[in-house]
Every structure is written in C-alpha cells, then in structure tokens.
Design an enzyme around this catalytic site. Structure first.
Site, PDB file in Angstrom:
ATOM      1  N   ARG A  96      24.190  17.017 -31.446  1.00  0.00           N
ATOM      2  CA  ARG A  96      24.919  17.276 -32.685  1.00  0.00           C
ATOM      3  C   ARG A  96      26.402  17.521 -32.399  1.00  0.00           C
ATOM      4  O   ARG A  96      27.276  17.117 -33.171  1.00  0.00           O
ATOM      5  CB  ARG A  96      24.314  18.475 -33.412  1.00  0.00           C
ATOM      6  CG  ARG A  96      22.945  18.218 -33.999  1.00  0.00           C
ATOM      7  CD  ARG A  96      22.280  19.509 -34.455  1.00  0.00           C
ATOM      8  NE  ARG A  96      23.034  20.173 -35.512  1.00  0.00           N
ATOM      9  CZ  ARG A  96      22.758  21.395 -35.968  1.00  0.00           C
ATOM     10  NH1 ARG A  96      21.742  22.080 -35.449  1.00  0.00           N
ATOM     11  NH2 ARG A  96      23.483  21.945 -36.925  1.00  0.00           N
TER      12      ARG A  96
ATOM     13  N   CYS B 272      28.584  27.357 -35.114  1.00  0.00           N
ATOM     14  CA  CYS B 272      27.354  26.553 -34.965  1.00  0.00           C
ATOM     15  C   CYS B 272      27.281  25.626 -36.170  1.00  0.00           C
ATOM     16  O   CYS B 272      28.302  25.106 -36.617  1.00  0.00           O
ATOM     17  CB  CYS B 272      26.120  27.444 -34.848  1.00  0.00           C
ATOM     18  SG  CYS B 272      25.845  28.541 -36.251  1.00  0.00           S
TER      19      CYS B 272
END
Length: 780
Positions: free
Chosen positions: A674, A735
C-alpha cells in the site's frame, strides 16, 4: 464467383507486417495500421443468412454495412490503459505470510450472508429444535468439505470404532453430533420461507447474489477477464415435469458434465477465480434481462451484465461462441472496456466467409482486417491453426507473439517407416500473433477452475442429494473453496508447500473447530466488534466502539471527537478519571491491533493511567483465564473530564508545514504494498501511495506473529533503525486512517519516545493534499 472464392492469398501479404502508416489508410483507421496495397481483391462472398459481402476497391469488403479493410498489420495497441495484476482487499494490514487457508476461505465465502443464513436455517428447523449457531453452520460446511477427502460414507465420519485406521470420531472431536449435522443440513437455507414461495430459483438466488457481492467487495481483478460458463451437474428431477424439480435444465453436449443448472460466469485471468455468476433461467426469462433490448443479442447482453462492475475500467474481456461478435466488441467499447473473442456462431457484420476461405500456405499463417464501427476500431484476425480460428478484437497487436506450444503423441516408426507399436511425446510449436496469444492467455481459465472444482474437490459428487437446490449450493460452495485455494496459491508466500487436497483438509479442520474462534465478519459488517465482544469477553469489561467515539461531522473515518464528546461517551461506560484503564482487542492474527488506538485516544484527552493488554484476548484465553459471554451489564455513568493534549496529535495543516521544514520524520504503518502503491487501499476509490519523504514501517513488524505479543524492546529499536529512522529526532506516525499508526506510537513509547499521530492519515492526505506532496499508486 467461384474462382474468386478459391483465390489464394499471397503468403508474403499474409505474413508481412509494416510499422509505417499506409498512404491509402482512411482517417478512421489509426496510423499504426498499414493497408496492404499488394493484396489481391478479397473474395466476394455470396449473400446468405448471416453475412453479405460486396467487392470493394481491392483492399476492402462490406459485411452488413461494415467496411473491412485488409491490412499488413497492427503495431500499436488500441488499448492505452496499463496492464495490472489482481489485488485482494483484505481491509487490514496483516502480512500475507501470516494468513491461513481459513482466512482465504473466509474471504471467498459471502460472509455478509452468514447471519441471515443462520436465521433462515433456524426458521426452518422443527418446533422445539434449538436454533442454529454460527459455529454449527461453519461446522456443517467443514463436514461437507471433509466428505471430499474420504471414501467413507457420511455416517462413518461419526464412527468411534477403531480398525486398521483410527475412527474419525467427529462427534467427540468437534462437538457436533451426527443427528444435529443431518438436521442442520436438511434445513440449510439461503433464503427466507416467504421468498421461496414466489421465486422458483429463490433457494439459490441469494447465494449467487451474495457470491457476486463478495467478489466486488474483496477482489480488485487484473486487467484481463474471461466470460464463459460452468454447469452444476444434475440428473434428477426436471422442473418441466414436476413442481419440485430444477426450474430449468440446460444440456451442453461438449461438456463432460453438461446437464444441469448452467451458470454463466466472469473470471479473473490473473488468479483464475470466478468473479460473477448468473443463473440461466430459461429463454423467456433471459429475454427480459438488462441490455437484451438494446443490443438484441443474448450473448452480448449477458457479457455486459457479468462484467458490469468493471465497466469504464479499460479492462479487456475474452470470450467465444455466442459471446464473441462484432456487436459485443462495440458494446464493450461503448461501456469502457475492450474485447477479444473467438468467433464461431455470431457472425453478423464479421467477414467470416472470407476468413474461412482465404488460403494459408502454412500453419501459423494469418490475415488481418480492420473496420471502424460507430467510432470504434475493431480487428478481424484469422489464424491458421489445425482448425482455423477467427478472432474479433478491439485491442492488442499483430506483432509476433509467444508461439503456441502443444504436447502431442505420435506412433514411432522404424527405418523402413513401419509402426513399431510404441508412441513418443513431442511438443508442437506454432507461430502466432500477440492478439492470438492475448486471447488464449485468458480463454481457458474458467475451464481450469471448473476442472479443479469438479475433478479435484468434487463436492458435488461427495454430497449426495436428491435436492436440486442442494446440488447448486454444493457447486457454489465448491467455487468458494476452489477460489480460496487459487488465491492462496497466487498470494501466499508458503503456498508451494500445500496441495489442493491439503488446503481442503486445512479449511475443513478449521471450520470444524470454529467454536473457539472469534466472529469473523468482515470490516464492512456493522457492529461485528460488538458481537465478538458479547460472544466472549473478560468479565467486567465494557465495549469501546472506536467509530462511535469519533467525530460525526466529518466524512473521514473515526477521527477524534471533541473533548466534550469523548468525556460524555467514556463517562457512560462507567469510567472516571481515577480509573486505571486496561484496553484489549481480539484480533486472531495478532493480539494487538486496534487497542493502541484506544490507548492513544485516552492519552490525547489527558488520561495517562492506561495500559494495553499484551497479546489481547487470544493470549488471555490461551493461558486459561476465565471469560464470560452474553450482553454486558449496563454500567453506571460516572463524571469524566477530558483535557485535550495537542502535542499528541497532528493535523493536516501541521503536516503541510512539516513538508517544508522536515522537522519531524513521518513514519507510515501501512503494508509495503500500500505504501509503495502496488497494492490497493481497502477503501473504495482511494489510491494507494505515500507522502513524499515518509518512511515505511509496517506495524506488524513490531509484533511477534508466533506469540501474539509486542516484540521485545531491542527488536522494536532495530525495526525503527533498519527502516532509516533517527531515534534522536522527532517523529510523527501515520497509516491509512489513524488506527495502526498508534501501534507505532506505542512501540516508540516502549523506547521512551513520545510520537504524535496524524489523525487524518493517508485517507485525508491522498484526497486533500497538494498532488506534488504525494506519490500515488493504483486505485481501488
């Protein structure tokens, strides 16, 4: 007329491909196509039911008003979108190496349906029979998969008498008696009783719809898809002759098990998993489905329905027979996709007769024609295989492709040319173009999936039934397991050590022992955490809902609430400022996952007397400590005062300032895929990637996967330092949405460092920050 039909097309014109644009190319033909001026007049095809061709100017012909031109070749792909692989949208950052076969089965099964299946099954049980539970339904699936791994009769799985081999003892080992299993299986329902009265396909329709929905939620397919069919084999009652028979039975002669319920399907070429299913309900019903009125061809309409979730994505579809036509090719382009098909029966507007009768001097020779229909370029390509194959395509090229390589057997001869009664194996190679290679890369994937399901797993054979609905259910459950295995083989690092049969056994065992597992409804399921909590919790614990204790005025996920909102929420939980709060979660892969977010939130509002239970509920249970179940008592509200600590939080404005000053090192807790942009984000429409200058430290590296505990202090320090973090300089954690960043903050706290968290994290940054501060990857 006949002499023209038999005229041989010169070999050099068939094989020559030019990279220059022909001067006589019309404006509608791209410059990467070269019209062959040396080609003979194309054969004139006499009018017939499917096709009408007229002689053109020496390099063109007409089929039902579509003008086709003979070209030397196509060297530039009309499809400009990039080629990309498949990604799983897990919804969490757990590394693939730590996922189990059961995790892949859970992903593949339509888990959003499970509460309804439990309810519907319970409603069907006889009066006085205990209601079904989640653990029992999962165990039923486990028994069914177990049947595929044994030659024993179903009843023998509960045998307790040892012989040459130990008895299975399913009742003793898994707590599910044979009688209970049989009654649950007999009444297993995938629809309500009311639905079953008005729709003949109701017993399986919800399952098929749930299967399709799950694939859309969890699978980001690769650039190439395939459309074909599967059959749920059925030789029992036919609905044409009795009320309780299969509503519509299809017979496909070319398939080894071609009688039964036909399921048209769409599959992903990269992983070979089924993405969408559609039941063939009979001609009269199918004639009223979406797209039929618009495009008139049932095959075109069905292909568009099966691929609808990916319209506009630029993906390329491969199909044959009734799916493959000029109409389908144009329909795909109108709906933002590309198409390559093997034309067999749907030949309207296609120069099929010309393609069939032009002569090829050698196997592997070919000819290419192009047309422009409604502003879309399409290619007709004939390839001289043993049986000539004719393609229609809106993408790829006629540049040399990877040769076809087929394994063949032949009789061995002696020196005199006589057979000696032995055979030898040899590989037969045949040259082909990129367009042909592209088609065959995807065309057989559903056949492979069918073979694994029917010949490998064989659940339809193992589960003997006189109910047509149970047969179709067994087919879909077989697809669930087969797809789970294919995903496991494609993505799990240790998959090479596990065969399909071993995978099936692992899934069956895990389903049968699901009683002691946590509830596994996906992240999109509402209140799944509360259900987990009520199923098993530490006595006197209260449930903290991260989403409930958040800012409701923003569209960003679980952002911090105001101090007043937090104080009100926590006070209602019976917590005061004088309490020592211990927070835990129940993630089965890691004992610490979302609890650090609660730890950080309390500290943001001035509550420093808070701890995280290392290892969480799984470690608590493994040590034999007591737990309770059921709804928790309503706590007595207490007064709570929240005092905001801004030094523990970073806003977007502060992060933008940091982009200029670089005063704080940005550490990102998401997975490497990611972060670098090769894996999609779990949130739809959000591209993956990272802030320019950020450092990637996947939160899982701070955890011990063997023990479920936080890693030792020295290991955490090594992880930070090996990632390139200077522990003597300030840091800020980020995050996806502010959850796992708190694990990095917790790890830093263990090292004696105070690390704030960027609350909006990548979800906010990717949508609102200047593009020059982002490095984007693929979009989910």
């Amino acid at each position: 007329m006949k002499s023209l039909l038999r005229r041989r097309f010169p070999a050099r014109s068939i094989r020559r491909h030019s990279t220059a644009a022909g001067g006589n190319a019309e404006a509608s033909i791209p410059t990467a196509i070269s019209i062959s001026s040396s080609s003979p007049n194309p054969p004139v095809e006499e009018p017939h039911d499917q096709e009408s061709n007229d002689v053109g100017d020496g390099s063109s012909l007409s089929c039902h008003g579509v003008q086709w031109k003979v070209v030397d070749g196509i060297v530039e792909d009309w499809r400009s979108s990039p080629q990309f692989g498949t990604h799983i949208l897990w919804g969490n950052d757990v590394e693939e190496v730590h996922r189990t076969p059961l995790d892949y089965w859970k992903l593949s099964f339509p888990s959003q349906m499970l509460p309804d299946v439990i309810s519907w099954t319970s409603d069907q049980l006889p009066v006085g029979c205990p209601k079904a539970t989640e653990e029992e339904i999962l165990a039923v699936f486990g028994v069914l998969y177990s049947l595929t791994r044994t030659s024993e009769a179903r009843r023998d799985l509960w045998s307790t008498k040892d012989g040459l081999f130990p008895a299975p003892r399913f009742g003793e080992r898994y707590g599910l008696s044979r009688d209970r299993f049989e009654i649950l299986l007999r009444h297993l329902s995938f629809c309500s009783a009311l639905e079953a009265t008005g729709d003949k396909w109701a017993p399986v329709r919800r399952l098929v719809d749930g299967f399709n929905e799950r694939r859309i939620q969890k699978i980001f397919p690769g650039w190439q898809l395939c459309v074909d069919e599967s059959v749920s084999s059925w030789r029992g009652k036919d609905g044409d002759f009795c009320s309780d028979g299969m509503p519509h039975v299809t017979c496909i002669e070319r398939k080894p098990k071609g009688v039964g319920c036909e399921l048209k399907n769409c599959a992903d070429a990269d992983t070979k998993i089924i993405l969408q299913l559609e039941i063939q309900e009979g001609a009269s019903i199918m004639a009223n489905k979406e797209y039929v009125a618009e495009y008139k061809l049932a095959g075109t309409a069905q292909l568009l329905r099966l691929t609808k979730p990916w319209h506009g994505s630029g993906r390329a579809i491969s199909a044959d027979s009734a799916f493959a036509s000029v109409t389908t090719a144009i329909a795909c382009r109108k709906n933002g996709m590309h198409f390559t098909g093997l034309v067999k029966t749907a030949t309207r507007m296609y120069p099929k007769k010309y393609m069939d009768e032009v002569e090829f001097p050698e196997l592997g020779d070919d000819v290419t024609l192009v047309a422009n229909v409604e502003g879309h370029n399409i290619m007709a390509h004939a390839w001289g295989d043993k049986v000539r194959k004719c393609f229609i395509s809106t993408h790829s090229t006629t540049l040399p492709g990877k040769p076809s390589n087929k394994r063949r057997w032949r009789e061995m001869l002696n020196e005199d040319g006589d057979e000696i009664g032995q055979t030898e194996v040899f590989n037969k190679t045949l040259k082909r173009r990129k367009v042909v290679e592209s088609y065959f890369d995807a065309a057989s994937i559903i056949d492979i999936n069918n073979h694994l399901r029917q010949g490998g797993l064989a659940l339809e054979t193992a589960w003997r039934t006189q109910s047509w609905a149970c047969r179709v259910i067994s087919t879909v459950l077989g697809m669930v397991e087969t797809d789970a295995y294919l995903l496991f083989k494609r993505f799990h690092p240790g998959s090479t050590k596990m065969s399909h049969s071993d995978f099936t056994e692992a899934v069956a065992e895990a389903l049968l022992t699901s009683t002691n597992k946590r509830s596994w409804h996906g992240p999109s399921s509402k209140n799944n955490g509360k259900k987990d909590f009520e199923r098993q919790r530490i006595e006197s614990a209260v449930f903290f809902d991260i989403d409930e204790a958040s800012d409701k005025k923003t569209d960003l996920p679980h952002m911090l609430p105001s101090p007043e909102e937090f104080a009100e929420y926590v006070g209602k939980l019976g917590i005061s400022n004088n309490h020592h709060v211990i927070v835990y979660d129940n993630n089965p892969e890691y004992g610490v996952f979302s609890s650090p977010r609660v730890w950080w939130t309390f500290r943001v509002f001035g509550h420093n007397d808070i701890s995280v239970l290392d290892g969480g509920l799984p470690k608590w249970v493994s040590h034999g400590y007591p737990t309770v179940s059921g709804p928790s008592p309503i706590p007595i509200p207490l007064l709570y005062k929240a005092t905001y600590q801004p030094h523990l939080v970073r806003t977007m404005h502060q992060m933008l300032d940091n982009c200029k000053t670089r005063a704080e090192q940005v550490i990102d807790a998401r997975s490497q895929g990611r972060f670098v942009g090769t894996s999609p984000e779990p949130r739809a429409g959000l591209p993956s990637g990272h802030m320019i200058g950020a450092i990637n430290i996947p939160f899982s590296k701070l955890l011990n996967p063997e023990t479920g505990l936080m890693a030792p202090k020295h290991h955490i320090q090594e992880v930070f330092e090996n990632a390139g973090v200077d522990l003597n300089k300030p840091m800020v954690a980020s995050c996806g949405s502010g959850i796992t960043a708190c694990t990095l903050a917790l790890g830093a706290a263990i090292l004696g460092k105070e690390v704030p968290v960027y609350d909006g994290s990548w979800t906010e940054w990717a949508q609102k920050a200047p593009k020059d501060t982002c490095k984007f990857g693929i979009k989910s």
